[in-house]
Motif scaffolding. Sequence first.
Motif, PDB file in Angstrom:
ATOM      1  N   UNK A   1       0.805  -1.219   0.000  1.00 14.06           N
ATOM      2  CA  UNK A   1       0.000   0.000   0.000  1.00 14.06           C
ATOM      3  C   UNK A   1       0.847   1.283   0.000  1.00 14.06           C
ATOM      4  N   UNK A   2       1.980   1.296   0.700  1.00 14.66           N
ATOM      5  CA  UNK A   2       2.767   2.526   0.826  1.00 14.66           C
ATOM      6  C   UNK A   2       3.596   2.809  -0.424  1.00 14.66           C
ATOM      7  N   UNK A   3       4.236   1.785  -0.964  1.00 14.54           N
ATOM      8  CA  UNK A   3       5.163   1.975  -2.084  1.00 14.54           C
ATOM      9  C   UNK A   3       4.574   1.588  -3.436  1.00 14.54           C
ATOM     10  N   UNK A   4       3.428   0.899  -3.455  1.00 16.68           N
ATOM     11  CA  UNK A   4       2.806   0.362  -4.676  1.00 16.68           C
ATOM     12  C   UNK A   4       3.674  -0.725  -5.312  1.00 16.68           C
ATOM     13  N   UNK A   5       4.529  -1.356  -4.503  1.00 20.99           N
ATOM     14  CA  UNK A   5       5.389  -2.433  -4.987  1.00 20.99           C
ATOM     15  C   UNK A   5       4.528  -3.662  -5.262  1.00 20.99           C
ATOM     16  N   UNK A   6       4.751  -4.287  -6.433  1.00 17.57           N
ATOM     17  CA  UNK A   6       3.895  -5.385  -6.884  1.00 17.57           C
ATOM     18  C   UNK A   6       4.637  -6.709  -6.767  1.00 17.57           C
ATOM     19  N   UNK A   7       3.911  -7.751  -6.325  1.00 13.15           N
ATOM     20  CA  UNK A   7       4.410  -9.127  -6.322  1.00 13.15           C
ATOM     21  C   UNK A   7       3.330 -10.019  -6.907  1.00 13.15           C
ATOM     22  N   UNK A   8       3.736 -11.000  -7.697  1.00 11.33           N
ATOM     23  CA  UNK A   8       2.787 -11.919  -8.328  1.00 11.33           C
ATOM     24  C   UNK A   8       3.058 -13.341  -7.853  1.00 11.33           C
ATOM     25  N   UNK A   9       1.973 -14.086  -7.622  1.00  7.31           N
ATOM     26  CA  UNK A   9       2.079 -15.454  -7.092  1.00  7.31           C
ATOM     27  C   UNK A   9       1.706 -16.418  -8.201  1.00  7.31           C
ATOM     28  N   UNK A  10       2.603 -17.317  -8.519  1.00  9.76           N
ATOM     29  CA  UNK A  10       2.382 -18.293  -9.586  1.00  9.76           C
ATOM     30  C   UNK A  10       1.474 -19.413  -9.093  1.00  9.76           C
ATOM     31  N   UNK A  11       0.376 -19.661  -9.821  1.00  9.76           N
ATOM     32  CA  UNK A  11      -0.571 -20.734  -9.477  1.00  9.76           C
ATOM     33  C   UNK A  11      -0.708 -21.629 -10.713  1.00  9.76           C
ATOM     34  N   UNK A  12       0.216 -22.536 -10.913  1.00  6.72           N
ATOM     35  CA  UNK A  12       0.267 -23.290 -12.181  1.00  6.72           C
ATOM     36  C   UNK A  12      -0.849 -24.318 -12.351  1.00  6.72           C
ATOM     37  N   UNK A  13      -1.388 -24.854 -11.247  1.00  3.98           N
ATOM     38  CA  UNK A  13      -2.353 -25.954 -11.352  1.00  3.98           C
ATOM     39  C   UNK A  13      -3.790 -25.473 -11.221  1.00  3.98           C
ATOM     40  N   UNK A  14      -4.083 -24.805 -10.104  1.00  2.00           N
ATOM     41  CA  UNK A  14      -5.450 -24.340  -9.854  1.00  2.00           C
ATOM     42  C   UNK A  14      -5.379 -23.163  -8.889  1.00  2.00           C
ATOM     43  N   UNK A  15      -6.553 -22.649  -8.507  1.00  4.37           N
ATOM     44  CA  UNK A  15      -6.577 -21.555  -7.534  1.00  4.37           C
ATOM     45  C   UNK A  15      -7.503 -21.906  -6.369  1.00  4.37           C
ATOM     46  N   UNK A  16      -7.328 -23.132  -5.867  1.00  3.02           N
ATOM     47  CA  UNK A  16      -8.059 -23.553  -4.677  1.00  3.02           C
ATOM     48  C   UNK A  16      -7.475 -22.862  -3.447  1.00  3.02           C
ATOM     49  N   UNK A  17      -8.171 -23.002  -2.334  1.00  4.32           N
ATOM     50  CA  UNK A  17      -7.707 -22.375  -1.094  1.00  4.32           C
ATOM     51  C   UNK A  17      -6.334 -22.898  -0.694  1.00  4.32           C
ATOM     52  N   UNK A  18      -6.076 -24.190  -0.912  1.00  2.42           N
ATOM     53  CA  UNK A  18      -4.791 -24.768  -0.534  1.00  2.42           C
ATOM     54  C   UNK A  18      -3.664 -24.213  -1.413  1.00  2.42           C
TER      55      UNK A  18
END
Length: 390
Positions: free
Chosen positions: A260-277
């Motif tokens: 929120x302060x710096x607007x620095x972005x990070x992306x999370x790789x989800x290669x299989x699915x986007x379940x809660x686990x």
Amino acid sequence: MIGVNERTARDWDHGVRRSGNVRIYPDGRRVDYKRGVTTTVDPSGALSSAPAPTMAALDQAICSRYLSLQEREQIYALHQTGESMNAIARSLGRAVSTISRELRRNNSPLGYQPYSAHRQSVARRPRPKPSKLAADGDLRDYVVKKLELGWSPEQISHRIIADHPDQTEMRVCHETIYQAIYVQARGGLKREVEQSLRAGRARRKQHRNPASRTPRFRDPMINISERPASVEDRAVPGDWEGDLILGAGNKTAIATLVERTTRFVALVHLPVDHTAESVRDGLIKTMGDLPKLLRGSLTWDQGVEMAKHAAFSAATDMEVYFCDPHSPWQRGTNENTNGLLRQYFPKGTDLSVYGPEDLEHVCNLLNGRPRKTLGWKTPAERLDELLLMA
């Protein structure tokens, strides 16, 4: 405490029983609010037309929110001495609007008289009442005509005042119009008119009280309203907002994070699915690579992908705050960032084709882009400054 509706509890207090749509009162009255029919049970058990209750019975005080006869006598006495409505209201411990409405609605040719006023009020009390729109007339014709033109009930109720300023009988509130459409026996408007409503529903949609909403997750959530003020003012780095951007058919996804302060972005790789686990494991890995200074809190919406939020908090020592339903503006920084990311991940594409290297490349591009909100510094430069200060 026992999980019943407040109105049901009030009915129990007053000895009222329910049978389907019928409410059965201690005096024998049976009121069917859906059909608009009132009957009574005589000692033999047979149903008959409900007799008009005696004035002595109706004069009895039934609730403190109604003005009593004694209060009306006091209003009369104070009004006769020239006291203002504010002074009368203070004397009775009532709202000024209550006194104003009482003097206006229950007046008589001889001025305000307490006994006459009380009987006028009592005569209006019995329910249910016939709807204004149940009988043919100019009011009903006006409402039907405007509904057929596609006007909403609220538009009709306000415009009718301007179209008929001197005809007080040409007045109807929007709720009366809705009742006339959705409750046919009570309202009386033709069934075809309901097709003119923009929603196109033949019956009213029930809205639940948000306070009684079934919890979204098994683990208790922390609402965004409990988020500390330091997160809101962006004074300290380490508070993140997150969400998913979805690919074709909502089958593939990438988790997006923005500080929120710096607007620095990070992306999370989800290669299989986007379940809660999968989302839990991806977030733990991404946040685990950050210094402790940057692991403050995470704000997310109430998507099912965050069902394992408690496990994420335990692994990263980060509180997760959840936005209110259908309130994307409470994560405004993340929503804006997702819009920027769509330049690289267009809607309708298969996001599984992008590997970790692709996501890292996009992060570097966004974190190296000058931002007006940062005084034309880049998020990476701003983050470095804050880390050096710490």
